[in-house]
Design a protein around this motif. Structure first.
Motif, PDB file in Angstrom:
ATOM      1  N   ILE A  65       0.851  -1.189   0.000  1.00  0.00           N
ATOM      2  CA  ILE A  65       0.000   0.000   0.000  1.00  0.00           C
ATOM      3  C   ILE A  65       0.890   1.244   0.000  1.00  0.00           C
ATOM      4  CG2 ILE A  65      -1.884  -1.150   1.212  1.00  0.00           C
ATOM      5  CD1 ILE A  65      -1.084   0.312   3.747  1.00  0.00           C
ATOM      6  N   ARG A  66       0.395   2.314  -0.572  1.00  0.00           N
ATOM      7  CA  ARG A  66       1.177   3.541  -0.655  1.00  0.00           C
ATOM      8  C   ARG A  66       0.883   4.425   0.554  1.00  0.00           C
ATOM      9  NH1 ARG A  66       3.520   3.983  -5.537  1.00  0.00           N
ATOM     10  NH2 ARG A  66       3.847   6.214  -5.287  1.00  0.00           N
ATOM     11  N   LYS A  67       1.102   3.831   1.726  1.00  0.00           N
ATOM     12  CA  LYS A  67       0.921   4.537   2.987  1.00  0.00           C
ATOM     13  C   LYS A  67       2.172   4.337   3.831  1.00  0.00           C
ATOM     14  CE  LYS A  67      -3.506   5.614   2.305  1.00  0.00           C
ATOM     15  NZ  LYS A  67      -4.024   7.010   2.259  1.00  0.00           N
ATOM     16  N   ASN A  68       2.351   5.207   4.814  1.00  0.00           N
ATOM     17  CA  ASN A  68       3.518   5.118   5.691  1.00  0.00           C
ATOM     18  C   ASN A  68       3.127   4.728   7.105  1.00  0.00           C
ATOM     19  OD1 ASN A  68       5.483   6.046   3.755  1.00  0.00           O
ATOM     20  ND2 ASN A  68       4.626   8.095   3.993  1.00  0.00           N
ATOM     21  N   ALA A 102       0.682   8.977   7.162  1.00  0.00           N
ATOM     22  CA  ALA A 102       0.947   7.806   7.992  1.00  0.00           C
ATOM     23  C   ALA A 102      -0.353   7.221   8.517  1.00  0.00           C
ATOM     24  CB  ALA A 102       1.848   8.183   9.166  1.00  0.00           C
ATOM     25  N   ILE A 103      -0.423   5.902   8.555  1.00  0.00           N
ATOM     26  CA  ILE A 103      -1.611   5.253   9.106  1.00  0.00           C
ATOM     27  C   ILE A 103      -1.523   5.107  10.616  1.00  0.00           C
ATOM     28  CG2 ILE A 103      -1.919   3.970   6.952  1.00  0.00           C
ATOM     29  CD1 ILE A 103      -1.077   1.437   8.566  1.00  0.00           C
ATOM     30  N   MET A 104      -0.306   5.270  11.152  1.00  0.00           N
ATOM     31  CA  MET A 104      -0.119   5.081  12.591  1.00  0.00           C
ATOM     32  C   MET A 104       1.219   5.644  13.030  1.00  0.00           C
ATOM     33  SD  MET A 104       0.993   1.048  12.609  1.00  0.00           S
ATOM     34  CE  MET A 104       1.637   1.136  14.263  1.00  0.00           C
ATOM     35  N   LEU A 105       1.313   5.911  14.321  1.00  0.00           N
ATOM     36  CA  LEU A 105       2.569   6.206  15.000  1.00  0.00           C
ATOM     37  C   LEU A 105       2.738   5.152  16.087  1.00  0.00           C
ATOM     38  CD1 LEU A 105       5.002   7.894  16.104  1.00  0.00           C
ATOM     39  CD2 LEU A 105       3.318   9.177  17.447  1.00  0.00           C
ATOM     40  N   LYS A 106       3.848   4.442  16.060  1.00  0.00           N
ATOM     41  CA  LYS A 106       4.113   3.401  17.053  1.00  0.00           C
ATOM     42  C   LYS A 106       5.248   3.830  17.975  1.00  0.00           C
ATOM     43  CE  LYS A 106       3.951  -0.980  15.940  1.00  0.00           C
ATOM     44  NZ  LYS A 106       2.913  -1.504  16.884  1.00  0.00           N
ATOM     45  N   ILE A 107       5.030   3.683  19.281  1.00  0.00           N
ATOM     46  CA  ILE A 107       6.081   3.926  20.266  1.00  0.00           C
ATOM     47  C   ILE A 107       6.150   2.725  21.210  1.00  0.00           C
ATOM     48  CG2 ILE A 107       5.811   6.435  20.153  1.00  0.00           C
ATOM     49  CD1 ILE A 107       4.371   6.322  22.844  1.00  0.00           C
ATOM     50  N   ASP A 108       7.301   2.530  21.828  1.00  0.00           N
ATOM     51  CA  ASP A 108       7.468   1.470  22.830  1.00  0.00           C
ATOM     52  C   ASP A 108       8.401   1.991  23.926  1.00  0.00           C
ATOM     53  OD1 ASP A 108       9.820   1.467  21.341  1.00  0.00           O
ATOM     54  OD2 ASP A 108       9.433  -0.468  20.410  1.00  0.00           O
ATOM     55  N   PRO A 109       7.912   2.892  24.774  1.00  0.00           N
ATOM     56  CA  PRO A 109       8.780   3.596  25.725  1.00  0.00           C
ATOM     57  C   PRO A 109       9.483   2.667  26.715  1.00  0.00           C
ATOM     58  CG  PRO A 109       6.580   4.580  25.616  1.00  0.00           C
ATOM     59  CD  PRO A 109       6.507   3.274  24.908  1.00  0.00           C
TER      60      PRO A 109
END
Length: 363
Positions: A65-68, A102-109
């Motif tokens: 898909i052309r998404k980030n 972007a479809i999402m922002l992922k973090i893992d603090p």
């Protein structure tokens, strides 16, 4: 407060290196390691010129898909309980993420599971918590062993499990030698790493990746390579990363030969001593499984790391800020399947290549 995109790199770096929650995976040098597949953006929140928060954002186009997606490994770096600053940071990052489709922002603090306040704060800011990763399903491990190395070396050694102390001394008695490696040693380290991956069933990155990691991180003091030698042969190796007062055990490799002389135990001990010499107060053994059933194939890794008497730490896990619910759902369901198929194919090809190479050598 002011939100700054790709500002002063020296100010950003100094903040990450000196902040209690600073992490090597938030450095610009780590961004350089990942730049072939991830486009880096670094941001800061400043108040009167002083940095209050920073965040490395890695952008990647998703397959098919052309998404980030945007990922901030072990980010952000800030006082995570300062809700006003955290909200200001995330509100602006959300806008930036939308600008990049972007479809999402992922973090893992790097935050303990016991910190309920922070988890609640992130949920208030629109994040969804992912808690399903017991083994190594996440990008970063959710369960790690961490050792406080502020006590003396004698105190640390005495705190280890008796079998761990025995194996360290056995390696020393048998004549295993540990030396710090150089760039030219990466080829031998990678060869042993491939053997380890085939034996334990995980995919190993290319030699070129390790060389890029070394070139990006080692000149700034973020990376050290150590090798264990026995009877003139390299039989094991370890790569550790450093930032501020922390050291992380990132990669370990061991040959199928001479495992009985316990080189991995001595390598860990020597790197712990190295970390103390550098002024570190924390040695992070990194990932173990959260499933502590002895029948789990990963239990041996848990037992090995547990022997050094670190504290089993569970992080709060991955948090996703969903920006496109439809494509996020597709990604959540499809990526695990895609990764599993890719892993099986890659391992099969590597095993075939390894067996062919060994057969040609023997012939």
């Amino acid at each position: 407060m002011e939100f700054i995109i790709n500002g002063d790199p020296h100010k950003y770096t100094n903040f990450v290196k000196t902040h209690p929650k600073g992490h090597v995976l938030q450095t610009l040098e780590w961004a350089a390691v990942k730049e072939d597949n991830w486009r880096p953006i670094y941001v800061t929140v400043e108040d009167g010129g002083a940095v209050k928060a920073s965040m490395l954002l890695l952008l990647r186009q998703l397959p098919f898909i052309r998404k980030n997606m945007i990922y901030s490994p072990r980010g952000p770096v800030c006082d995570m309980h300062d809700f006003d600053t955290l909200k200001f940071l995330m509100d602006n990052v959300r806008k930036l993420a939308r600008e990049h489709d972007a479809i999402m922002l992922k973090i893992d603090p790097d935050i303990s599971i016991n910190d309920k306040i922070l988890a609640d704060n992130l949920k208030k800011l629109g994040f969804v918590q992912n808690m399903e990763a017991l083994n190594f399903e996440g990008i970063q491990p959710r369960f790690v062993f961490r050792l406080d190395i502020t006590p003396s070396l004698d105190e640390l050694l005495a705190s280890f499990h008796p079998k761990t102390r025995y194996n360290i001394r056995l390696a020393q008695r048998k004549g295993v030698k540990v030396r710090m490696g150089k760039r030219e040693d990466l080829q031998e380290f990678h060869r042993i790493m491939e053997i380890t991956g085939l034996r334990d069933g995980f995919v190993v990155r290319s030699l070129e990746y390790f060389q890029k990691m070394y070139d990006s991180l080692q000149p700034q003091g973020y990376l050290e390579l150590a090798l264990a030698e026995y009877e003139g042969k390299t039989i094991a190796g370890i790569i550790c990363l450093f930032c501020g007062s922390k050291c992380w055990y990132l990669y370990g490799a061991s040959s199928n030969e001479h495992r009985n002389v316990m080189p991995n135990y001595l390598l860990q001990w020597e790197m712990i001593k190295r970390a103390k010499d550098r002024g570190c107060t924390l040695y992070d053994f990194r990932g173990v499984s959260g499933d502590l059933n002895p029948d789990n194939p990963l239990y041996g890794l848990y037992r090995f790391k547990k022997g050094f008497n670190g504290e089993l730490t569970e992080f709060i896990g991955e948090f996703d800020m969903v920006l496109n619910p439809f494509w996020y759902t597709v990604w959540q369901k499809g990526m695990p399947v895609f990764r599993n198929i890719r892993r099986k194919i890659t391992l099969k090809l590597k095993k075939t290549k390894f067996n062919d190479t060994r057969g040609n050598t023997q012939n």
